[in-house]
Each structure stands twice: as C-alpha cells, then as structure tokens.
Scaffold this active site. Structure first.
Site, PDB file in Angstrom:
ATOM      1  N   SER A 149       0.851  -1.185   0.000  1.00  0.00           N
ATOM      2  CA  SER A 149       0.000   0.000   0.000  1.00  0.00           C
ATOM      3  C   SER A 149       0.888   1.237   0.000  1.00  0.00           C
ATOM      4  O   SER A 149       2.052   1.177   0.414  1.00  0.00           O
ATOM      5  CB  SER A 149      -0.891   0.010   1.252  1.00  0.00           C
ATOM      6  OG  SER A 149      -1.508   1.272   1.437  1.00  0.00           O
ATOM      7  N   TYR A 162      -2.863  -0.848  10.257  1.00  0.00           N
ATOM      8  CA  TYR A 162      -2.693  -1.004   8.816  1.00  0.00           C
ATOM      9  C   TYR A 162      -1.385  -0.373   8.351  1.00  0.00           C
ATOM     10  O   TYR A 162      -0.617  -0.986   7.598  1.00  0.00           O
ATOM     11  CB  TYR A 162      -3.878  -0.371   8.090  1.00  0.00           C
ATOM     12  CG  TYR A 162      -3.900  -0.642   6.607  1.00  0.00           C
ATOM     13  CD1 TYR A 162      -4.301  -1.875   6.114  1.00  0.00           C
ATOM     14  CD2 TYR A 162      -3.538   0.347   5.697  1.00  0.00           C
ATOM     15  CE1 TYR A 162      -4.336  -2.131   4.754  1.00  0.00           C
ATOM     16  CE2 TYR A 162      -3.568   0.107   4.334  1.00  0.00           C
ATOM     17  CZ  TYR A 162      -3.968  -1.135   3.869  1.00  0.00           C
ATOM     18  OH  TYR A 162      -3.995  -1.375   2.517  1.00  0.00           O
TER      19      TYR A 162
END
Length: 266
Positions: A149, A162
């Site tokens: 990501s 995350y």
C-alpha cells in the site's frame, strides 16, 4: 479490458491469496487471461467458486480452490501443498489478502491491532516461507509479488495497525529479495493508492469523501483493481527479470502529494 499478452503466462502455475474479490479477483482473472493456471485462496469457498466461473479455461487444467486462513500456519501449509499438488507445480505467488480496522490510535483495541498484523504481516510471511521452501527443494526460480500500500511509506491517521503492517511488508519484501537473489527467486511489491475495491467502501459510498479523495490525487481519480493487476502481472513476467526487492507504487501520483493528513484523517 482484454489481456495485452494472451499467452504470456502459458504453462505457468500461480497462487493468489485473497482472491475472492477486488484486486485479488482482478489479478486472478488477468493471469488466467494470459494463460496461467491459478489457484484461488480465500476463506469462503462459495466466493472463490464464483470467481473461478469468471476465469477462462487454460491448458493446464481447472483452476483449483485453496480455502484457508493465511494467518494460520497449519492452513497455509495445507493450502500451499494442495495448490502445488493440484497444479503440478508453482511458479508465482501473489500475497494479496489484506485487512484494516479504523480507529483513533488512542482507542485502538489490542485484538484489532493484532488481527490486522496477523493477516497483513503473518499472512505474507507464512505463504512466502512455504513457497520458498518448495522452490529451494526443487530448484525453481520463482517470483513473489506482495500487495502492499502507499501506507508503506505514508502514515494513515486512524489506521495505526494497517500503516504499521504495510511498513513491515516493505521490509519483508526487501529481506527476502536480498536473501534469495542468488537462488533466482525474485520478490517485489505493488503499493496501490486509492483504489475502488470492497475494502475502501467507506469512502467510495460517500459522495463527499469520494470527491475529496479524488481531488487530492494528481490524476484526479481513484484507480481500478485491473490497474493493480496489470502491475502485478508485469512484476511476474519475463519483462521484469532484473527487478527484485522493489515496491512499485501504483497510485495516480498520490505519494507525490504532501498534505496527506488533512485529507485522509476521517
């Protein structure tokens, strides 16, 4: 969109984790369109069967279903072994499964933090370990692509677990790439930006948030799952044989923009 190279992966065997929707589904479809036999991993068999029905048939045989929790060691050992047996080998591993739980950092629950780390970090390490063992034992020069990501390098407020997990993924990729480069095993990552996928429905379904997110991307739109699949297949192909240990940012220029906190804090 039709596959650009119809037979680029003809005869290749691919395992995709988190293949039941979004980027994983798009990636499985792209590999199959280009001739690969694809083992589909996820937790729910019915969803994987639905994905398999969308994949074109290939000469290698049926695309196998490999259910299991990629954060559980016994599950991973089984699903990797089943995939290899069903396809008669394995050339490419795509670690795609991901998980996130929003929360102000002062309120984050330990079980939520650990749950995110289990899927996003342990769920990368375990499949990589099992597949690399198989490759080393059989002298196979395989390729791993991990779906990371932009939050590998950019903090995401309210998503502490995350962000931490994706930072860890970046170092897993670099470590494995360095450790196994002399054995012909390549390991890379893709880092999607704002992508229209089920994991991002919180802002996709909110017109104001969708507009705000789009306005702060230099290309002025979120990406599509197929665009991430394009990057993943590039890193798996002969086109990228001298690339390892790298993260390819597929983000419409999002990581070029500095005022991230003010636009992603909700």
């Amino acid at each position: 969109m039709p596959a650009p190279y119809k037979d680029r992966f003809a005869g290749k065997k691919v395992l995709v984790t988190g293949a039941s929707q979004g980027i994983g589904e798009a990636t499985a479809l792209r590999f199959a369109e280009e001739g690969a036999q694809v083992a589909l991993n996820g937790r729910k068999e019915d969803k994987l069967i639905a994905v398999r029905e969308k994949l074109p048939k290939v000469s290698g045989g049926e695309h196998p279903i490999a259910t299991g929790d990629i954060s559980k060691e016994d599950d991973v050992k089984r699903l990797v072994a089943e995939s290899i047996k069903a396809m008669g080998g394995l050339d490419v591993l795509v670690c795609n499964a991901g998980y996130q739980i929003p929360s102000p950092s002062e309120d984050i629950k330990l079980e939520d933090f650990e749950g995110v780390m289990a899927v996003n970090v342990t769920g990368v390490m375990l499949p990589c370990r099992e597949v690399i063992r198989y490759w080393l034992e059989n002298g196979i020069k395989g390729t791993i692509i991990v779906n990371s990501s932009v939050h590998q390098i950019i903090p995401k407020p309210h998503y502490l677990g995350y962000s931490a997990s994706k930072g860890a993924v970046g170092n897993i990729v670099r470590t494995l790439a360095l450790e196994y480069a002399t054995r012909g095993i390549r390991v890379n990552a893709v880092a999607p930006g704002a992508i229209v996928t089920p994991i991002n429905m919180s802002w996709i379904d909110d017109p104001e948030q969708y507009k705000a997110v789009s306005s702060h991307i230099p290309m002025k739109r979120p990406g599509e799952s197929r665009e991430i699949a394009d990057a993943i297949t590039f890193l798996a192909a002969e086109d990228s044989t001298y690339i390892t240990g790298q993260t390819l940012y597929v983000d419409g220029g999002l990581t070029l923009y500095g005022d991230f906190e003010n636009n992603w804090s909700s």
